[in-house]
Design a protein around this motif. Sequence first.
Motif, PDB file in Angstrom:
ATOM      1  N   CYS A  53      -1.606 -10.705   6.158  1.00  0.00           N
ATOM      2  CA  CYS A  53      -1.184  -9.874   7.290  1.00  0.00           C
ATOM      3  C   CYS A  53       0.142  -9.166   7.021  1.00  0.00           C
ATOM      4  CB  CYS A  53      -1.106 -10.703   8.568  1.00  0.00           C
ATOM      5  SG  CYS A  53       0.216 -11.916   8.586  1.00  0.00           S
ATOM      6  N   CYS A  64      -1.656 -14.632   9.636  1.00  0.00           N
ATOM      7  CA  CYS A  64      -2.757 -15.116   8.782  1.00  0.00           C
ATOM      8  C   CYS A  64      -2.535 -16.531   8.258  1.00  0.00           C
ATOM      9  CB  CYS A  64      -3.007 -14.150   7.630  1.00  0.00           C
ATOM     10  SG  CYS A  64      -1.790 -14.249   6.298  1.00  0.00           S
ATOM     11  N   TYR A 109     -11.700 -17.385   6.798  1.00  0.00           N
ATOM     12  CA  TYR A 109     -11.885 -15.923   6.719  1.00  0.00           C
ATOM     13  C   TYR A 109     -13.227 -15.589   6.076  1.00  0.00           C
ATOM     14  CZ  TYR A 109      -7.193 -14.479   8.109  1.00  0.00           C
ATOM     15  OH  TYR A 109      -6.073 -14.208   8.823  1.00  0.00           O
ATOM     16  N   CYS A 171      -6.086  -8.754  11.045  1.00  0.00           N
ATOM     17  CA  CYS A 171      -4.731  -9.045  10.566  1.00  0.00           C
ATOM     18  C   CYS A 171      -3.686  -8.211  11.296  1.00  0.00           C
ATOM     19  CB  CYS A 171      -4.634  -8.769   9.071  1.00  0.00           C
ATOM     20  SG  CYS A 171      -4.860  -7.039   8.667  1.00  0.00           S
TER      21      CYS A 171
END
Length: 965
Positions: A53, A64, A109, A171
């Motif tokens: 991020c 993140c 993710y 993000c």
Amino acid sequence: MLEQVIQRDFGTPEVVSDKTVTLTIDGVQVTVPLGTSLMRAALIAGTKIPKLCATDSLEPFGSCRLCLVAIEGRKGFPASCTTPAEQDMSVMTQTPELQNLRKGVMELYISDHPLDCLTCPANGNCELQDMAGVTGLRNVRYGTTGKNHIGSSKDESNPYFTYDASKCIVCNRCVRACEETQGTFALTISGRGFDSRVSPGQSQSFMDSECVSCGACVEACPTATLQEKSVIWLGQPDHSVTTTCAYCGVGCGFKAEMKGNQVVRMVPWKDGKANEGHSCVKGRFAWGYATHQDRMTKPMIRRSVTDPWREVSWSEAINYAASEFKRIQKKYGKDSIGAISSSRCTNEEVYLVQKLVRAGFGNNNVDTCARVCHSPTGYGLGQTFGTSAGTQTFKSVEKADVILVIGANPTDGHPVFASRMKRRLRDGARLIVIDPRRIDIVRSPHIQADYHLALKPGTNVAMLTALAHVIVCEGLVDEEFVKERCDDTSFYQWRDFVSRTDNSPEAMAEITGVKASLIREAARLFAKGVNTQKLSGPNGRVNSAIYYGLGVTEHAQGSTAVMAIANLAMITGNIGREGVGVNPLRGQNNVQGSCDMGSFPHELTGYRHISDTTTRAQFEHAWGVTIDAEPGLRIPNMFDAALDGSFKGLYCQGEDIAQSDPDTQHVSAALQAMECIVVQDIFLNETAKYAHVFLPGASFLEKDGTFTNAERRVSRVRQVMQPQGGLGDWEATQMLAQALGYPMHYQHPCEIMDEIATLTPSFQGVSFEKIDRLGSVQWPCNENSLEAGTPTMHIDKFVRGKGKFVITQYVASDEKVTRKFPLILTTGRILSQYNVGAQTRRTSNSVWHSEDLLEIHPHDANERGIQEGDWASIQSRAGTTSLRATITERVQPGVVYTTFHFPESGANVITTDSSDWATNCPEYKVTAVQVTRTTESSIWQKDYLSFNDQQMDKVKNRDISRSGI
Ligand code: SF4
Ligand code: SF4
Ligand code: SF4
Ligand code: FES
């Protein structure tokens, strides 16, 4: 992906501080400015911490959790992007625990990501992919059968980039880029938790939202979610070349990312000092014109404009042009030919054109398109300060407390600078806008001008003088600055003049149409700031900066208004340091350079008058010729002389006078009266339809040389592909000189710059080698400046010694409203199109603006029975044209407005011969007109279309039998 394509990312922005801290990261000691993040400090120490991020163009966000680190003596694992480095900290970035934590984050993710890496357009240039590799993720425990976003739909509405929601990792980088970098606030994260998604506007498509397609979000996105369509089509680039945008005077640096000799995308250069990694829709995306099918790539000749063209070899075309110029000079005299250079060409090309004229033609009949935009800046700043140039860097605006924008529309005309300015305004600087229209900067997200002085077109001088009146009469003059830095006599005379009651806001209110109380308040704000502000000037004084554009210069009193601006800056002491100054926002990419390069008929390089014997002698010695001491013809004089029969031949490089100059019918009559017109351009432009010789020009991607932006910054333009016509523009000029009998033997544009440096004191230290080494330099660049030149001008004294005040008596324009012509037409440009539109019309930018429209106030439209979208006939004393009307309160009653990007609009059929008293810069901004409802195009438009068809036929049916011989 080669390393040279990827620009280094430190994760968080650079911090400037006079204090430093020293810490240890993975056993390596590093010293960084106080406030630097651990992530940045680690990279400086040589350790890359995984991140998703964070990116160094944006403030850290800390979402993140991939960049976790361990700090000795502290519990937990803080995010390195949001944790500042402290003295004596000991930081570990690689431990088994950290490894596991990062793997866990990545696993989450990846479990909601389509694993189509092999066919993904970002393959090889994806931060998510990189992080999966860096963290050592080897398997994902959660399948893709649960709730996920993999089937989310794409938004392909924008012509240049797609949004593929299935790849979004939320993000927030795009949202922050749109806010922090661009200042448009078009994006939000809608929904919560698992349902969080990036959303343009109110869940609109990108095209329907406020998005201005600057590309900052695409640049910031670490995945293929926001992806250039050119990359989707062409694949990832394999090398890059750093160059400079060829659109506006901001002069943004770009990396042309290439595959072989094909441009894949243009990526804003992070180290480019004018843009620092930002761009607008034109520079970022609108480069496809360079390979458009309309490009003319073969030289052509014809005896008469009624003949079809004949493609010929370069040498035949050049020899024909030279023989015609010689014939004309023999028959009509030495002064019967001349040339026009272009602000779209490089410094080296412009220099060579003026050298060709003075040394090869033997006269001074050379002018440049800056005649029709910023020539009053040259005159006005020359008179008051001693040289013609903006006084600051763009970065300087970051230290301004009050910003005065007059006659400029930065969000449309100079978008990357506008983003910088908006950032400063969001940080608390105050804003005064002087403009007849309610331009976007008056009110945009998180910005509201303190004062919008919506004056009547043509009354800038009255307004500026009234502002000065308040400052003088209310005791707000910076007496110390004036005493030390300015010429006494001129100051006292000027002070007496502005103090007169006929220059008061009350007296000027009727002329300007702005309430006196507003003018008074704005003047006080400019001179003092407001007491709630933390002022950045010396001794707690205000830093006030002035930015202006063609809405100042393109008037009958353009030069007077520039001098009024200079007066205002001097009386308030706002010159000679960061955060202040007088800043002309130049229209085209190299307006500053074309003026610097001696392409006005009365000046040699560096603004030295042609009548100056010493300067002339220097050039005569270097060039081996005698130079005429008398100034030559300006562009409008060339047209008049053509109609008188004394001017018969013209070499026009990169400029489309038939579309861009005022009073089109006068210009086309002048062009028709000439016997040999040589046009050098990348397209068969409007002027070429009157030409006898056509020389193919090189686009900026094919050029090697330099451009000088509005900050006096000289940057390299580098060739990324071979000229489509086979020769660079400078080579064609050199051939023409040789064919005329004047020798020129440059092997490379760098040799031309070396000659410029030898002959021009302000360029003495400029060379390609230095620019390649330093990135860019700002003139003056010589033994009296820093190695990279002069960021701020007039620091201790003005170039002319003492600053000179000039009396600025307001004189009403001859273009007055009458019963016959009761409205004032003013013109300007729009973000997506550029100048005559030759480049941007040949790109997808036309989806935003496919025709020039007439903006008209509801009151005026109603009186005329005009509805939205109706055709409106616009009549002035010069001519008549028709445009579709759009009804808006952006313009005030009594004022209509249009752009001039399409030749068939005929905006310049309306504009007249009225021009600046000192420089002949046309008064594009004030034309008295009548507007009526109509159902058809004007006679001029019908004639234009028929002439255009004939000329296009002559190109289509050209004789190609001798091409390339
Ligand atoms: S679109 Fe890209 S930058 Fe924006 S949140 Fe999604 S992944 Fe991040
Ligand atoms: S392209 Fe620019 S304006 Fe549009 S959403 Fe992205 S950052 Fe915002
Ligand atoms: S702001 Fe100007 S120089 Fe920068 S990218 Fe846009 S058009 Fe090019
Ligand atoms: S990079 Fe630090 S939390 Fe994302």
